[in-house]
Design a protein around this motif. Structure first.
Motif, PDB file in Angstrom:
ATOM      1  N   GLN A   6      -3.956   9.463   2.642  1.00 52.65           N
ATOM      2  CA  GLN A   6      -4.278   7.797   3.564  1.00 52.65           C
ATOM      3  C   GLN A   6      -5.297   8.321   4.178  1.00 52.65           C
ATOM      4  OE1 GLN A   6       0.066   7.598   4.349  1.00 52.65           O
ATOM      5  NE2 GLN A   6      -0.521   5.374   4.008  1.00 52.65           N
ATOM      6  N   SER A  40      -5.508   5.527   0.275  1.00 54.61           N
ATOM      7  CA  SER A  40      -7.310   5.707   0.073  1.00 54.61           C
ATOM      8  C   SER A  40      -7.693   6.912  -1.296  1.00 54.61           C
ATOM      9  CB  SER A  40      -7.658   6.240   1.245  1.00 54.61           C
ATOM     10  OG  SER A  40      -7.508   4.874   2.254  1.00 54.61           O
ATOM     11  N   GLY A  65     -10.720   4.347   9.454  1.00 56.32           N
ATOM     12  CA  GLY A  65      -9.796   3.661   8.245  1.00 56.32           C
ATOM     13  C   GLY A  65      -9.419   3.756   7.253  1.00 56.32           C
ATOM     14  N   PRO A  66      -8.979   2.777   6.556  1.00 54.77           N
ATOM     15  CA  PRO A  66      -8.575   3.331   5.344  1.00 54.77           C
ATOM     16  C   PRO A  66      -9.507   2.785   4.833  1.00 54.77           C
ATOM     17  CG  PRO A  66      -6.842   1.980   6.405  1.00 54.77           C
ATOM     18  CD  PRO A  66      -7.359   1.651   7.341  1.00 54.77           C
ATOM     19  N   LEU A  96      -0.020  -6.376  12.789  1.00 53.62           N
ATOM     20  CA  LEU A  96      -1.751  -5.845  13.140  1.00 53.62           C
ATOM     21  C   LEU A  96      -2.587  -5.633  13.891  1.00 53.62           C
ATOM     22  CD1 LEU A  96      -2.453  -9.448  11.243  1.00 53.62           C
ATOM     23  CD2 LEU A  96      -2.393  -7.280  10.220  1.00 53.62           C
ATOM     24  N   LEU A 135      -1.826   1.800   3.082  1.00 53.87           N
ATOM     25  CA  LEU A 135      -2.672   1.673   2.874  1.00 53.87           C
ATOM     26  C   LEU A 135      -3.014   2.834   2.163  1.00 53.87           C
ATOM     27  CD1 LEU A 135      -4.591  -0.948   4.900  1.00 53.87           C
ATOM     28  CD2 LEU A 135      -3.940  -1.535   2.654  1.00 53.87           C
ATOM     29  N   VAL A 146      -5.115   6.591  13.952  1.00 51.41           N
ATOM     30  CA  VAL A 146      -3.644   6.245  13.209  1.00 51.41           C
ATOM     31  C   VAL A 146      -2.183   5.429  13.644  1.00 51.41           C
ATOM     32  CG1 VAL A 146      -4.160   6.326  10.564  1.00 51.41           C
ATOM     33  CG2 VAL A 146      -2.597   7.980  12.025  1.00 51.41           C
ATOM     34  N   THR A 151      -1.184   2.452  12.138  1.00 51.84           N
ATOM     35  CA  THR A 151      -2.130   1.715  12.079  1.00 51.84           C
ATOM     36  C   THR A 151      -1.844   2.252  10.477  1.00 51.84           C
ATOM     37  OG1 THR A 151      -4.138   2.565  11.788  1.00 51.84           O
ATOM     38  CG2 THR A 151      -2.921   1.270  14.341  1.00 51.84           C
ATOM     39  N   GLY A 152      -2.670   1.041   9.084  1.00 48.58           N
ATOM     40  CA  GLY A 152      -3.294   0.958   7.680  1.00 48.58           C
ATOM     41  C   GLY A 152      -2.017   1.033   7.381  1.00 48.58           C
ATOM     42  N   GLN A 194      -6.082  -4.466  10.767  1.00 47.93           N
ATOM     43  CA  GLN A 194      -5.084  -3.428   9.534  1.00 47.93           C
ATOM     44  C   GLN A 194      -3.529  -3.634   9.909  1.00 47.93           C
ATOM     45  OE1 GLN A 194      -6.339   0.749   9.566  1.00 47.93           O
ATOM     46  NE2 GLN A 194      -8.229   0.062  10.632  1.00 47.93           N
TER      47      GLN A 194
END
Length: 351
Positions: free
Chosen positions: A93, A67, A113-114, A8, A65, A49, A61-62, A12
């Motif tokens: 994303q 979007s 972020g997301p 993490l 995920l 990211v 990161t993310g 995230q």
């Protein structure tokens, strides 16, 4: 054996990143794009990211995920010579490694972020989701997919294994080894060539022109990926005759006259909301200049101009594909992509 806990970063989900090195002291250096961001522990790159997770090194990161997720006409990417009339599952994303002041997708590209509505999407689920949505291909699009290279690699690999094509919509700002990895299982690309001016890239995108040209040359010379190019025509910024001639002439000489060029209308957005939208007359003049440089297929986007959307035969000039916005009407009578009048085959991927 106890499995390792998931990574993490600031809450995230994250995964170990590819293409980085130790940068001296406690720093790491990202090697995905020409920026080569040097990051202290806890610091994110300009893309927002890729980050230096203490004790982990560089991470994405993310992870997984998404979007934005839509089934689109392939013409919306835009790709006019790749499976025309088909639908593509578009996956977006967040994050970008450019800072374009005119960004038309800044809500995703420049997000911290997301989105709050982001969903977790396993790459292995993407091919089945594409088929269920009536899509013959999957597009990595909306934001810059290169910054989440690790996720894109898995999506494209899963799609190739299941007979689904993969499309990359990208600014092409990526370094050599990462470039080869990112495009390994990609079937078609639309590269955003923002202008044929290093000053434009430096002033409005915090980037440089040369790496984008390197990506275009590599795609054309070293891969079998179908290539199309988009340039957003911005009033007073990149709409001069000399710049259009230089851009189109370079494409014709170095990439080939059959590479489609999309000239798209600018709409006021982001930090250039005070500029007017691009007049249709400006787009038509730019198209005429590009055609005069030898390009065979020059299209107008966001303009609603039928002549600027129709694909014509490079040999006899007969219409081969008519379009109305994002709807295509192929006119061939036999083999896909073949002129119904003279039999000349269009450049592209039609079956």
């Amino acid at each position: 054996m106890t499995p390792s806990p998931p990574i993490l970063f600031e809450g995230q989900p994250a995964r170990p990143a590819l293409f980085w090195r130790r940068g001296g002291g406690r720093h790491v250096v990202c090697e995905v794009c020409p920026r080569a961001c040097r990051l202290a522990p806890g610091q994110r790159g300009l893309c927002r990211v890729r980050a230096h997770a203490p004790g982990e090194g560089l991470v994405l990161t993310g992870d997984r995920l998404v979007s934005a997720l839509h089934a689109d006409p392939i013409e919306k990417k835009p790709l006019f010579h790749f499976l025309p009339g088909s639908r593509v599952l578009s996956i977006g994303q967040t994050g970008c490694n450019l800072t374009c002041r005119f960004c038309q997708n800044h809500a995703l590209s420049l997000a911290a972020g997301p989105s709050s509505t982001a969903i977790m999407l396993d790459p292995k689920e993407v091919p089945a989701l594409a088929r269920a949505s009536g899509c013959r291909s999957v597009a990595l699009t909306y934001n810059e997919p290169v910054v989440a290279l690790e996720y894109g690699l898995e999506v494209a690999g899963a799609c190739r294994a299941e007979g689904i094509r993969t499309v990359a919509v990208t600014a092409g700002y990526v370094s050599g080894a990462a470039r080869a990895a990112f495009f390994r299982d990609v079937d078609a690309a639309n590269v955003d060539l923002k202008a044929f001016s290093d000053g434009f890239y430096r002033r409005l995108c915090s980037a440089r022109l040369a790496p984008v040209l390197e990506t275009l040359l590599w795609l054309r010379r070293e891969t079998g990926i179908w290539l199309e190019i988009t340039t957003l025509i911005i009033p007073g910024q990149n709409d001069g005759d000399d710049g259009i001639r230089a851009l189109a002439g370079w494409i014709a000489r170095h990439l080939g006259t059959g590479v489609p060029l999309h000239l798209s209308a600018f709409f006021p957005a982001h930090r250039m909301a005070d500029l007017p939208r691009t007049p249709l007359a400006t787009l038509r003049r730019a198209r005429a200049l590009a055609l005069a440089e030898g390009l065979e297929h020059v299209y107008l986007g966001n303009a609603g101009d039928p002549d600027g959307e129709t694909t014509v035969c490079a040999r006899c000039g007969a219409p081969v594909i008519r379009r109305d916005r994002f709807r295509s009407e192929p006119l061939w009578q036999g083999a896909p992509g073949v002129c119904p009048v003279c039999g000349q085959a269009l450049a592209g991927r039609f079956s």
